[in-house]
Design a protein around this motif. Structure first.
Motif, mmCIF file in Angstrom:
data_model
loop_
_atom_site.group_PDB
_atom_site.id
_atom_site.type_symbol
_atom_site.label_atom_id
_atom_site.label_comp_id
_atom_site.label_asym_id
_atom_site.label_seq_id
_atom_site.Cartn_x
_atom_site.Cartn_y
_atom_site.Cartn_z
ATOM 1 N N ARG B 9 1.288 -1.274 -0.275
ATOM 2 C CA ARG B 9 0.021 0.276 -0.053
ATOM 3 C C ARG B 9 0.720 1.229 -0.129
ATOM 4 N N GLY B 10 0.871 1.477 -0.858
ATOM 5 C CA GLY B 10 1.562 3.109 -1.142
ATOM 6 C C GLY B 10 2.873 3.254 -0.887
ATOM 7 N N LEU B 11 3.894 1.882 -1.399
ATOM 8 C CA LEU B 11 5.199 1.911 -1.133
ATOM 9 C C LEU B 11 5.681 3.244 -1.796
ATOM 10 N N ASN B 12 6.778 3.813 -1.470
ATOM 11 C CA ASN B 12 7.471 4.730 -2.685
ATOM 12 C C ASN B 12 9.015 4.673 -1.774
ATOM 13 N N ARG B 13 9.986 5.458 -2.729
ATOM 14 C CA ARG B 13 11.529 5.422 -2.607
ATOM 15 C C ARG B 13 12.239 5.881 -3.445
ATOM 16 N N ARG B 14 12.604 7.284 -2.984
ATOM 17 C CA ARG B 14 14.098 8.209 -3.611
ATOM 18 C C ARG B 14 14.979 7.395 -3.396
ATOM 19 N N PHE B 15 15.270 8.180 -4.317
ATOM 20 C CA PHE B 15 17.291 7.558 -4.446
ATOM 21 C C PHE B 15 17.422 9.299 -5.131
ATOM 22 N N THR B 45 12.870 -3.622 -9.803
ATOM 23 C CA THR B 45 14.279 -4.102 -9.247
ATOM 24 C C THR B 45 14.231 -3.150 -7.813
ATOM 25 N N THR B 46 14.003 -2.012 -7.897
ATOM 26 C CA THR B 46 13.895 -1.484 -6.649
ATOM 27 C C THR B 46 11.762 -2.396 -5.933
ATOM 28 N N THR B 47 11.071 -2.770 -6.348
ATOM 29 C CA THR B 47 10.232 -3.387 -6.172
ATOM 30 C C THR B 47 10.281 -4.207 -5.875
ATOM 31 N N ILE B 48 11.356 -5.211 -6.397
ATOM 32 C CA ILE B 48 11.985 -6.788 -5.817
ATOM 33 C C ILE B 48 12.408 -6.140 -4.090
ATOM 34 N N LYS B 49 13.558 -5.142 -4.818
ATOM 35 C CA LYS B 49 14.511 -4.921 -3.564
ATOM 36 C C LYS B 49 13.400 -5.118 -1.800
ATOM 37 N N MET B 50 13.007 -4.026 -2.527
ATOM 38 C CA MET B 50 11.339 -3.328 -1.528
ATOM 39 C C MET B 50 10.908 -4.148 -0.643
ATOM 40 N N LEU B 51 10.635 -5.760 -2.262
ATOM 41 C CA LEU B 51 9.638 -6.890 -1.080
ATOM 42 C C LEU B 51 10.469 -8.375 -0.712
ATOM 43 N N LEU B 52 11.548 -7.876 -0.290
ATOM 44 C CA LEU B 52 12.609 -8.860 0.089
ATOM 45 C C LEU B 52 12.896 -8.095 1.039
ATOM 46 N N GLY B 53 13.216 -6.899 1.410
ATOM 47 C CA GLY B 53 13.432 -5.907 2.519
ATOM 48 C C GLY B 53 15.153 -5.992 2.512
ATOM 49 N N LEU B 54 15.176 -6.253 0.954
ATOM 50 C CA LEU B 54 16.985 -5.416 0.555
ATOM 51 C C LEU B 54 16.818 -4.180 0.675
ATOM 52 N N LEU B 55 15.722 -3.178 1.023
ATOM 53 C CA LEU B 55 16.100 -2.078 0.756
ATOM 54 C C LEU B 55 14.268 -1.117 1.404
ATOM 55 N N LYS B 56 14.781 0.089 2.444
ATOM 56 C CA LYS B 56 13.479 0.120 3.192
ATOM 57 C C LYS B 56 13.064 0.898 2.050
ATOM 58 N N PRO B 57 11.225 0.963 2.133
ATOM 59 C CA PRO B 57 10.824 2.611 1.467
ATOM 60 C C PRO B 57 10.842 3.879 2.006
ATOM 61 N N ASN B 58 10.681 4.455 1.574
ATOM 62 C CA ASN B 58 10.640 6.044 2.304
ATOM 63 C C ASN B 58 9.564 6.419 2.817
ATOM 64 N N SER B 59 8.688 5.610 2.274
ATOM 65 C CA SER B 59 6.587 6.198 3.032
ATOM 66 C C SER B 59 6.018 4.226 2.471
ATOM 67 N N GLY B 60 4.977 4.016 3.121
ATOM 68 C CA GLY B 60 4.297 2.889 2.171
ATOM 69 C C GLY B 60 4.543 1.906 3.175
ATOM 70 N N GLU B 61 3.643 0.666 3.351
ATOM 71 C CA GLU B 61 3.503 -0.121 3.815
ATOM 72 C C GLU B 61 3.550 -1.706 2.703
ATOM 73 N N GLY B 62 3.674 -2.928 3.823
ATOM 74 C CA GLY B 62 3.545 -3.949 2.321
ATOM 75 C C GLY B 62 4.042 -5.491 3.295
ATOM 76 N N THR B 63 3.396 -6.796 2.653
ATOM 77 C CA THR B 63 3.498 -7.965 3.560
ATOM 78 C C THR B 63 3.400 -8.739 2.638
#
Lengths: 135, 303
Positions: B9-15, B45-63
């Motif tokens: 839900r509302g997953l965000n990531r900035r570089f 790839t950003t999405t995959i990394k966040m789903l595996l806990g390898l990258l933290k989202p700036n905001s949003g959540e998920g399971t």
């Protein structure tokens, strides 16, 4: 081995293509009432399609009355399969209207369309389908 | 949320100043094969990394497999497998030794399945991993990721640079495993012809935003390449909602139409013409759908 073949074309949902191939095999008598229909697992692996899609094919054919579950045997072509296909001829209305419109646009006569339909019809005679599958 | 294998839900990531992923809402049902598609740099790839806990989202959540993204630890990887396009495997180990080494780390490792998969994909187990072809290395990776009986498998570009036979074997092993339980697969790939019938759901990203998220069947049903030749009743006869691209060329009009409904569309189109010489409505492969969405002007395409 599956009792029918599917030559996949891209762009048409796999569900539509597999269900059509199965219906064709049943109306042509390649699969007869009481014959076992491949399991979801067999369909998925033999055709390399998603298991959910394979499941949808089997349940769709059951809903249409072409397949039934026999306890202890599995899913088979149902006894009234051909009749239940017949009951749905009204569903062909849309398809036939489309053919009529396209034929008119192409300037074909009714006899030419009927001849083309006859050719397809004859292809579904059990003997010729069996030969086609054997080829 | 808990009935889905993957939900965000509302997953965000900035570089820095670059927004790599913007407000991603994504759901993948248990047992589904989901294609994560889109041009390079779209955020896959950003999405995959966040789903595996390898990258933290700036905001949003998920399971993923029931674990919230913030709570991913080593136990998570008992149930979630990941295979990168260039998996980092220990090159100096023999395949058989590598698999024996991994076995005790996984509670659900299935040795019978491991042997079955090795036979199915025809994987040589005696050679050292570094001497294997790319295809065989991927097979070794996939056998190890499947033998631990994961609930979720994430594959990043699994079919790039391998031959057709190896690819078919990889697909067979996925289907085999999936038929034995409810395996959920998230697969990022550019080989769209290969996965058109493998995935039952498509998520497409473009410039960090989700532009498609629906069943493959529905997607293929509603996209059509339409060409119509005739005398229009108005300067621009393509008045319907749903033209993704449009071409006007003399008496020929058409483009990619995204809201196709058998019959109705032809009828509605014809009404904008005084005379129709030809209507051609062609289904589009998943590859053409994604290509047309990649190059189309940025806008939300409703479904």
């Amino acid at each position: 081995m599956l009792p029918f073949t599917v030559v996949f074309k891209p762009g048409i949902p796999a569900y539509t293509q597999v269900a059509f191939a199965a219906r064709k095999a049943i109306v042509a008598g390649v699969m007869k009432p009481g014959d076992r229909f491949p399991s979801v697992r067999t369909l998925s692996q033999a055709l390399k399609i998603n298991p959910n899609t394979a499941h949808k094919v089997v349940s769709g054919l059951k809903d249409a009355g072409l397949l039934e579950v026999r306890p202890g045997i599995g899913t088979v072509v149902s006894a009234g399969a051909i009749a239940s296909v017949g009951d749905t001829t009204q569903l062909l209305g849309d398809e036939l209207e489309r053919v009529a419109v396209e034929a008119r646009q192409l300037g074909l006569s009714f006899e030419e369309v009927a001849g083309a339909l006859k050719a397809h019809w004859d292809e579904l005679e059990p003997a010729s389908v069996v030969q086609a599958v054997k080829k | 949320m808990s009935s889905d294998a993957i939900a965000t839900r509302g997953l965000n990531r900035r570089f820095g100043s670059l927004t790599a992923l913007k407000s991603l809402d994504m759901n993948v049902a248990r047992g589904s094969f989901c294609g994560l598609l889109g041009p390079s740099g779209a955020g896959k790839t950003t999405t995959i990394k966040m789903l595996l806990g390898l990258l933290k989202p700036n905001s949003g959540e998920g399971t993923v497999a029931g674990t919230p993204l913030g709570a991913i630890d080593h136990r998570f990887f008992q149930r979630v497998s990941y295979l990168a396009d260039r998996p980092a495997l220990p090159g100096s180990m023999r395949v058989a030794d590598y698999l024996s080494y991994l076995r005790p780390f996984y509670e659900r490792w299935d040795t019978a399945l491991e042997q079955e998969l090795i036979r199915l994909v025809d994987l040589p187990v005696k050679p050292k991993i570094k001497t294997l072809s790319k295809g065989n290395q991927l097979k070794a990776g996939l056998v190890s990721r499947l033998a631990c009986r994961p609930e979720v498998l994430v594959l990043d570009e699994p079919f790039s640079g391998i031959d057709v036979a190896a690819r078919d074997q990889l697909i067979e092993s996925l289907l085999k495993q999936s038929s034995m339980g409810s395996l959920t697969v998230l697969i990022s790939s550019h080989d769209l012809d290969e996965i058109e019938r493998l995935v039952d759901q498509v998520v497409m990203l473009r410039n960090g935003e989700q532009c498609l998220n629906e069943s493959t069947d529905r997607l293929l049903d509603r996209f059509r390449q339409i060409t119509i030749t005739g005398d229009p009743a108005m300067p621009d006869p393509l008045t319907q909602q749903g033209w993704l691209t449009r071409e006007l060329n003399g008496r020929t009009f058409g483009g990619v139409f995204t809201e196709y409904r058998s019959h109705e569309t032809e009828k509605a189109l014809g009404e904008n013409f005084l005379r129709v010489d030809d209507i051609n409505v062609a289904p589009m492969s998943l590859r053409s759908v994604i290509a047309s969405m990649s190059s189309a002007p940025t806008q939300q395409v409703s479904s």
